[in-house]
Scaffold this motif. Structure first.
Motif, PDB file in Angstrom:
ATOM      1  N   GLU A 708       0.830  -1.219   0.000  1.00 10.05           N
ATOM      2  CA  GLU A 708       0.000   0.000   0.000  1.00 10.05           C
ATOM      3  C   GLU A 708       0.859   1.261   0.000  1.00 10.05           C
ATOM      4  O   GLU A 708       0.526   2.253  -0.656  1.00 10.05           O
ATOM      5  CB  GLU A 708      -0.930  -0.025   1.211  1.00 10.05           C
ATOM      6  N   TRP A 711       2.126   1.693  -3.501  1.00 14.57           N
ATOM      7  CA  TRP A 711       1.008   2.055  -4.398  1.00 14.57           C
ATOM      8  C   TRP A 711       0.741   3.559  -4.368  1.00 14.57           C
ATOM      9  O   TRP A 711       0.413   4.176  -5.383  1.00 14.57           O
ATOM     10  CB  TRP A 711      -0.236   1.261  -3.981  1.00 14.57           C
ATOM     11  N   THR A 716      -1.252   5.398 -10.360  1.00 22.79           N
ATOM     12  CA  THR A 716      -1.961   4.147 -10.610  1.00 22.79           C
ATOM     13  C   THR A 716      -3.223   4.331 -11.433  1.00 22.79           C
ATOM     14  O   THR A 716      -3.986   3.374 -11.634  1.00 22.79           O
ATOM     15  CB  THR A 716      -2.335   3.494  -9.275  1.00 22.79           C
ATOM     16  N   ASP A 718      -6.752   4.568 -12.590  1.00 20.69           N
ATOM     17  CA  ASP A 718      -7.961   4.068 -11.930  1.00 20.69           C
ATOM     18  C   ASP A 718      -7.846   2.589 -11.577  1.00 20.69           C
ATOM     19  O   ASP A 718      -8.858   1.925 -11.309  1.00 20.69           O
ATOM     20  CB  ASP A 718      -9.184   4.278 -12.847  1.00 20.69           C
ATOM     21  N   ALA A 719      -6.645   2.051 -11.599  1.00 25.90           N
ATOM     22  CA  ALA A 719      -6.472   0.633 -11.265  1.00 25.90           C
ATOM     23  C   ALA A 719      -6.717   0.399  -9.782  1.00 25.90           C
ATOM     24  O   ALA A 719      -6.709   1.327  -8.967  1.00 25.90           O
ATOM     25  CB  ALA A 719      -5.068   0.170 -11.655  1.00 25.90           C
ATOM     26  N   THR A 720      -6.915  -0.875  -9.439  1.00 24.22           N
ATOM     27  CA  THR A 720      -7.244  -1.255  -8.061  1.00 24.22           C
ATOM     28  C   THR A 720      -6.158  -2.157  -7.502  1.00 24.22           C
ATOM     29  O   THR A 720      -5.655  -3.045  -8.195  1.00 24.22           O
ATOM     30  CB  THR A 720      -8.587  -2.006  -8.024  1.00 24.22           C
ATOM     31  N   ASP A 722      -5.286  -4.964  -4.643  1.00 28.68           N
ATOM     32  CA  ASP A 722      -5.919  -5.961  -3.771  1.00 28.68           C
ATOM     33  C   ASP A 722      -4.842  -6.624  -2.927  1.00 28.68           C
ATOM     34  O   ASP A 722      -3.971  -7.315  -3.452  1.00 28.68           O
ATOM     35  CB  ASP A 722      -6.644  -7.006  -4.619  1.00 28.68           C
ATOM     36  N   ALA A 779      -9.355   1.201 -15.561  1.00 32.92           N
ATOM     37  CA  ALA A 779     -10.352   1.088 -14.493  1.00 32.92           C
ATOM     38  C   ALA A 779     -10.717  -0.360 -14.221  1.00 32.92           C
ATOM     39  O   ALA A 779     -11.185  -0.691 -13.125  1.00 32.92           O
ATOM     40  CB  ALA A 779     -11.606   1.890 -14.872  1.00 32.92           C
ATOM     41  N   THR A 782      -6.856  -4.906 -12.051  1.00 32.85           N
ATOM     42  CA  THR A 782      -6.631  -5.158 -10.625  1.00 32.85           C
ATOM     43  C   THR A 782      -5.237  -5.737 -10.452  1.00 32.85           C
ATOM     44  O   THR A 782      -4.861  -6.700 -11.125  1.00 32.85           O
ATOM     45  CB  THR A 782      -7.659  -6.139 -10.059  1.00 32.85           C
ATOM     46  N   SER A 784      -2.820  -7.521  -7.704  1.00 38.65           N
ATOM     47  CA  SER A 784      -2.948  -8.272  -6.451  1.00 38.65           C
ATOM     48  C   SER A 784      -1.571  -8.557  -5.875  1.00 38.65           C
ATOM     49  O   SER A 784      -0.636  -8.887  -6.605  1.00 38.65           O
ATOM     50  CB  SER A 784      -3.673  -9.602  -6.694  1.00 38.65           C
ATOM     51  N   ASP A 796      -1.323  -9.215 -11.979  1.00 41.66           N
ATOM     52  CA  ASP A 796      -2.402  -8.375 -12.497  1.00 41.66           C
ATOM     53  C   ASP A 796      -3.222  -9.197 -13.483  1.00 41.66           C
ATOM     54  O   ASP A 796      -2.798 -10.257 -13.943  1.00 41.66           O
ATOM     55  CB  ASP A 796      -1.838  -7.099 -13.143  1.00 41.66           C
TER      56      ASP A 796
END
Length: 856
Positions: A708, A711, A716, A718-720, A722, A779, A782, A784, A796
């Motif tokens: 985190e 990150w 980044t 709009d990527a997520t 996890d 967007a 993701t 991980s 990813d």
């Protein structure tokens, strides 16, 4: 002689040690540093990098000296700047205790002055500390080299010391006049030179073999008399051949007694190694292995042990050499005794005596008259009874030699003997001169009898020259040099007509003719490589036993030997074999065989040393290649990245001076922050490259928190992210781990989605082509981060790679037109620095797995 139990030798490591105690057989390295963590860290690295060592640590020079005094220490690695005494003062104190112990100065306080003092003081090596792993690799290499040299020197010293001691033993036997004393001194030599704890000599009496002398650890109750041919002792005497038994089990039917799990699968050697049940008839129950060596036809020297396969080929060779000298001494003593017993009949037998003998008559005022000379004397010296005494004396006795005065001989009035050198018809030779005065009515007759010992002296001179050649072989550059020296030694020193050395090629499974003498080439021409089934040379190598053929013309051979008639082949352990030949049949006798085995043993030790040296040389070359690669990487980072960064920073400062707009200034501040972050990354990466495969401080870092934090420092879109599966912590350098995550996140965000391919960042490594159906919006992406049983992963769900994933981690490899191929290469370096194995899967998105290497 199949005798009773021995006393278990004291444990070499019984002195005070660390809590865990020393590992038997391991080489012990002492690390001295007033900072306990530094000593432990250095010891841990070196113990991992150098096989077969055990480390101990001390935090002061006084404690280190106590360890050297009370424990077995094979090498010292010391800091320089310590309270109470510095490293050089500790070196001086250690060398007073053990002048030959390797001493490596490993210090953080480095200077040319200290280095010069260290070299002058005689340190084995001088290294400066550093935070990088390469420092410890260099330290480990230095320790390994020092220990290798010490082992090689110790092995050579041990061989030379034993041969010298055996030579002294043989020389001392020349003055022994009783057979019982020979048996006593043979046991003494076995205990003191060969370090046999439980040994006996037995003497043949007709058809019985009777115990003669026992070592201190053997009692009368533990030995008995054997019939000739009974048991190991009786068989040795009957066959006059050495027997070595690796597993002398009292109950051969018990499977637990037939194999020692600590020494499984011992290979056969050149000696007759028999199963215990074949000929053994042990007296004591705890005997496991034995060596039984004939003392000519006179008896046997036997040593036993309660351990499995306790006697190796070097024990056999030296024991046989001692026994051979003892047999020669017994034969000499018995010859002399026979001469004394026959003194009253000497006159009648004088002319039939096979030894050169002359009879003189003592005259007044030290004068002597030559009365008679036997045929052997005339053949040997070229003079007979018709020659004058002074003429013969001046002709055969060298001018500088000591001469026996008749008056002294008469005063002694008993036989005497001495070693002399005399000039014969064939040149100078060595003899044992027996002088026997016999008083007769009216005059005293003096018999002088010469026993030729030229062969014995030749063996002694040969052994001395072989030892000198062995030292020269240890200085050979490679195996071929050693083979050439050995081949010439067989001809120049042992005086064999021709010789060769064939070294084993394991890839082809053949013995290649590495060094064949000119004399051998002339006798049978150029020779091909020999493989399984190709004659007596391969047989000697395969069985580990010397092969002697008295007449090649009388036997069937798988290969031709040209004009050679006699063949002697001695094995060189796992390295190959040494064939020796002659054009005359029956050329090689028992003495030749023993000398050839001594030479072969020395050559084998030299080849072992060369093999270890070559391995260390290859290790040094590999380490240097790694250092060169890292230096190249450091130059790339410093030049190609810092210059454009400086330009960008300068442009930012110029733009700031041209505007007062708050919004613009805010953007410029963000750009400046980014420049600062890039500069920090460059500095860290330069440090990583220049320190080698190392990291700074390792600590436990929660995986989710580290991910985190990284990150938040990259764009980044709009990527997520996890991190739900990131449930564990990882042992890592926090800053290096952060850099690793940042590079992987940038790759995923900028190349995991198709709509971001138009302006890729320089660190991107992922694929660039996809169709409309495969497009992935940022967007929808993701990334991980999760834990693995032995590491962690970053993945990813983007489009994956369009180049080989492994190739993508190489410097300069990128699928983007303006990419530098730098990002994943840095990821690989950081993983390697931590000792992680990196694997990449690009079939369904991109997945990077980092696992702890075994043993790290």
């Amino acid at each position: 002689m199949n005798s009773g139990p021995d006393e278990t030798p004291p444990d070499a490591g019984a002195a005070e040690t660390d809590a865990s105690g020393p590992t038997e057989g391991a080489t012990r390295v002492l690390f001295v540093d007033d900072e306990p963590g530094a000593a432990d860290l250095a010891a841990t690295h070196v113990e991992r990098l150098v096989d077969g060592i055990e480390t101990i640590t001390r935090t002061s020079p006084d404690e280190a000296l106590d360890a050297v005094r009370s424990e077995r220490v094979d090498c010292v690695v010391s800091d320089f700047d310590m309270p109470g005494a510095d490293g050089l003062e500790l070196l001086e104190s250690v060398r007073e205790l053990d002048p030959g112990i390797p001493f490596v100065l490993f210090t953080g306080k480095g200077s040319e002055e200290i280095a010069s003092e260290a070299i002058s003081a005689g340190v084995t090596d001088y290294l400066q500390k550093g935070a990088g792993r390469d420092r410890y690799e260099m330290l480990a290499n230095s320790v390994a080299n020092a220990l290798g040299r010490r082992r090689a020197e110790r092995d050579l010293r041990e061989v030379n010391a034993k041969v010298t001691a055996i030579h002294e033993f043989a020389t001392a036997l020349a003055s022994v006049t009783e057979v019982s004393t020979v048996f006593e001194r043979t046991v003494d030599a076995a205990e003191e030179i060969l370090e046999f704890d439980r040994c006996v000599t037995a003497r043949r009496r007709g058809d019985r073999v009777v115990p003669a002398v026992l070592s201190e650890s053997v009692t009368e109750a533990e030995v008995r008399t054997f019939d000739v041919g009974e048991g190991v002792v009786g068989t040795t005497v009957a066959d006059q051949e050495t027997i070595v038994v690796d597993n002398l089990s009292v109950d051969p039917a018990d499977p637990d007694e037939l194999e020692d799990p600590s020494s499984p699968g011992r290979s056969a050697s050149g000696t007759d190694r028999r199963e215990g049940s074949a000929v053994a008839d042990p007296v004591a129950d705890n005997i496991r292995s034995a060596i039984s060596v004939p003392i000519g036809s006179h008896g046997v020297l036997q040593a036993v042990s309660d351990g499995y396969a306790a006697f190796d080929e070097r024990d056999v060779e030296f024991a046989e050499l001692i026994a051979s000298h003892a047999a020669n001494a017994i034969e000499r003593i018995e010859t002399e005794a026979e001469l004394r017993r026959e003194r009253d009949r000497l006159t009648a037998l004088f002319h039939d005596l096979p030894l050169p003998a002359v009879r003189t008559v003592a005259l007044g005022e030290d004068g002597r008259r030559l009365d008679a000379a036997n045929e052997a004397f005339e053949r040997t010296f070229g003079y007979g009874a018709d020659s004058g005494y002074e003429e013969v004396r001046d002709a055969i006795i060298p001018a500088a030699a000591e001469r026996l005065e008749p008056e002294a001989v008469l005063e002694r009035d008993e036989p005497s003997r001495r070693q002399v050198r005399r000039r014969t018809a064939d040149g100078m030779r060595d003899f044992i001169l027996h002088v026997i005065p016999v008083k007769q009515s009216g005059e005293t007759v003096i018999y002088s009898v010469y026993a030729d010992i030229e062969d014995q002296k030749r063996v002694e001179r040969t052994l001395r020259r072989l030892h000198a050649t062995t030292r020269e072989m240890f200085g050979g550059e490679d195996r071929a040099d050693i083979a050439a020296l050995a081949s010439r030694a067989a001809i120049d020193i042992l005086e064999f007509p021709n010789s060769g050395v064939r070294l084993y090629d394991p890839e082809a499974n053949v013995l290649r003719p590495t060094a064949i003498s000119e004399e051998a080439t002339e006798a049978f021409g150029d020779r091909p490589a020999f493989g399984p089934g190709d004659g007596r040379v391969w047989e000697a190598f395969e069985t580990g036993q010397p092969v002697v053929v008295d007449d090649l013309a009388a036997v069937d051979t798988a290969v031709g030997y040209g004009e050679l008639r006699s063949l002697l082949v001695v094995p060189l352990g796992d390295h190959g074999a040494m064939p020796l030949g002659a054009r005359e049949p029956g050329f090689f006798d028992e003495t030749d065989l023993q000398l050839a085995r001594v030479l072969a043993a020395n050559v084998t030790v030299a080849l072992d040393h060369a093999e270890r040296t070559e391995q260390l040389r290859d290790r040094d070359a590999a380490l240097q290649r790694e250092i060169d690669r890292l230096e190249k990487f450091a130059g790339f980072v410093s030049h190609d990245l810092r210059n454009p960064l400086n330009v960008a920073a300068g442009r930012t400062d110029l733009a700031r001076s041209l505007t007062d707009d708050a919004a613009v200034i805010e953007e410029l501040d963000r750009a400046e922050d980014a420049h600062d972050r890039m500069s920090q990354l460059i500095d860290d990466l330069l440090a990583l490259a220049r320190q080698g495969r190392t990291v700074d401080e390792i600590e436990s870092v929660p995986l989710d928190e580290a991910a985190e934090r990284a990150w938040r420092t990259v764009d980044t879109d709009d990527a997520t992210l996890d991190v739900s599966e990131a449930t564990a912590a990882v042992e890592a350098d926090p800053e290096r781990l952060r850099t690793l995550f940042e590079n992987l996140f940038i790759n995923s965000v900028e190349h995991g989605s198709a709509n971001s391919r138009s302006e890729p960042d320089d660190s991107a490594e992922l694929g660039s082509d996809t169709d409309a159906e495969g497009d992935t919006d940022a967007a929808d992406l993701t990334v991980s981060v999760g834990s693995l049983p032995d590491g962690f992963y970053v993945a990813d769900d983007g489009v994956g790679f369009d180049i080989d994933p492994e190739a993508a981690t190489e410097y300069g490899r990128s699928s983007a037109s303006n990419g530098t191929g730098f990002g994943l290469a840095i990821v690989r370096e950081i993983a390697t620095a931590h000792g992680w194995e990196l694997s990449i899967d690009g079939d369904d998105g991109a997945r990077f797995e980092f696992r702890q290497q075994a043993g790290i």
